[in-house]
Design a protein around this motif. Structure first.
Motif, short mmCIF file in Angstrom:
data_model
loop_
_atom_site.label_atom_id
_atom_site.label_comp_id
_atom_site.label_asym_id
_atom_site.label_seq_id
_atom_site.Cartn_x
_atom_site.Cartn_y
_atom_site.Cartn_z
N UNK A 15 0.83 -1.20 0.00
CA UNK A 15 0.00 0.00 0.00
C UNK A 15 0.86 1.25 0.00
N UNK A 16 0.23 2.36 0.32
CA UNK A 16 0.93 3.64 0.31
C UNK A 16 2.20 3.63 1.16
N UNK A 17 2.15 2.96 2.29
CA UNK A 17 3.30 2.92 3.19
C UNK A 17 4.48 2.13 2.66
N UNK A 18 4.29 1.40 1.56
CA UNK A 18 5.36 0.57 0.98
C UNK A 18 5.97 1.20 -0.26
N UNK A 19 5.44 2.32 -0.71
CA UNK A 19 5.87 2.90 -1.98
C UNK A 19 7.36 3.25 -1.98
N UNK A 20 7.89 3.78 -0.89
CA UNK A 20 9.31 4.13 -0.87
C UNK A 20 10.19 2.90 -1.10
N UNK A 21 9.83 1.78 -0.48
CA UNK A 21 10.61 0.55 -0.68
C UNK A 21 10.47 0.04 -2.11
N UNK A 41 -0.69 6.06 -8.15
CA UNK A 41 -1.88 5.97 -9.00
C UNK A 41 -2.40 4.55 -9.07
N UNK A 42 -1.51 3.58 -9.16
CA UNK A 42 -1.92 2.17 -9.22
C UNK A 42 -2.63 1.75 -7.94
N UNK A 43 -2.09 2.16 -6.82
CA UNK A 43 -2.71 1.83 -5.53
C UNK A 43 -4.05 2.53 -5.39
N UNK A 48 -4.15 -4.55 -7.78
CA UNK A 48 -3.59 -5.50 -6.81
C UNK A 48 -2.08 -5.34 -6.77
N UNK A 49 -1.55 -5.00 -5.62
CA UNK A 49 -0.10 -4.82 -5.44
C UNK A 49 0.35 -5.71 -4.29
N UNK A 50 1.24 -6.62 -4.59
CA UNK A 50 1.73 -7.57 -3.59
C UNK A 50 3.24 -7.55 -3.56
N UNK A 61 8.03 -7.46 -5.94
CA UNK A 61 6.62 -7.08 -5.90
C UNK A 61 6.04 -7.18 -7.30
N UNK A 62 4.72 -7.14 -7.33
CA UNK A 62 4.04 -7.02 -8.62
C UNK A 62 2.85 -6.10 -8.47
N UNK A 63 2.41 -5.54 -9.62
CA UNK A 63 1.22 -4.72 -9.70
C UNK A 63 0.36 -5.31 -10.82
N UNK A 64 -0.89 -5.60 -10.49
CA UNK A 64 -1.79 -6.31 -11.39
C UNK A 64 -3.11 -5.56 -11.52
#
Length: 158
Positions: A15-21, A41-43, A48-50, A61-64
Motif C-alpha cells: 500500500x501507500x506505506x510501501x511505496x518508498x521501498x 496511482x496504481x494503488x 492489486x499490489x503484492x 513485488x508485482x502490480x496487477x
C-alpha cells in the motif's frame, strides 16, 4: 524459492506505506523506472499490489490490473541480488492465481525484447507472444518495442 528460505518468505499486500521501498527496488533494477506517481496511482486505482519479503526485507513485488475477465501484469520486479533464486517465479505464480481468483481468464503483459531474464521467466510459465507495441518503452537510444504476451489462466502451473 528453496525450502530453507520458504520459512522466512512472506507475501503481503502493498500500500501507500510501501511505496518508498518499491521505488527503491524499481530504481535499482530498471534504467527507466516507474515513478512514485505510477505506484501511487496504481494503488489509488485499486490495482492489486503484492510484495514478497524475506525476513522483513522487500525482495520483489508485482502490480496487477483486473478488468472484466482479463488481468494485465503492469509490473513485476525482484531486487538484483535476489534474481535467479525463484522469487520472480513465486511472484508471477501468486499474480496468476490471484488474477484467476478475481475472475480473469487471461493474463496479458508487456516485456522489453532486451529483458532476457524476464522473457525466460514468462516463457517458462507458458506465455505466448501475441503482438508488438512499437516504440513503447523509453530507451537510451530513443524507444524500444514491447512484446505483448498472454497466458490463459484456466490452469496455473510451473
Amino acid at each position: 524459492m528453496s525450502a530453507v528460505l520458504s520459512a522466512q518468505v512472506e507475501m503481503m499486500p502493498m500500500g501507500h506505506g510501501d511505496v518508498d521501498e518499491m521505488l527503491a527496488v524499481e530504481r535499482a533494477v530498471y534504467p527507466f523506472p516507474w515513478t512514485r506517481g505510477n505506484f501511487l496511482d496504481s494503488i489509488a486505482s485499486g490495482y492489486s499490489s503484492w510484495g514478497c519479503r524475506v525476513a522483513g526485507e522487500l525482495v520483489g513485488y508485482y502490480v496487477l490490473m483486473l478488468a472484466l475477465d482479463e488481468a494485465h501484469l503492469l509490473n513485476l520486479s525482484v531486487t538484483e541480488k535476489r534474481q535467479g533464486m525463484g522469487f520472480g517465479a513465486g511472484l508471477l505464480r501468486h499474480a496468476m492465481r490471484s488474477a484467476r481468483r478475481g475472475g480473469a481468464m487471461m493474463m496479458l503483459l508487456e516485456v522489453r525484447p532486451s529483458n532476457d531474464k524476464a522473457r525466460a521467466l514468462y516463457r517458462h510459465f507458458g506465455f505466448q507472444q501475441i503482438g508488438v507495441r512499437r516504440a513503447y518503452y523509453a530507451a537510451d537510444a530513443g524507444r524500444e518495442d514491447a512484446l505483448v504476451l498472454q497466458h490463459p489462466l484456466a490452469e496455473v502451473s510451473a
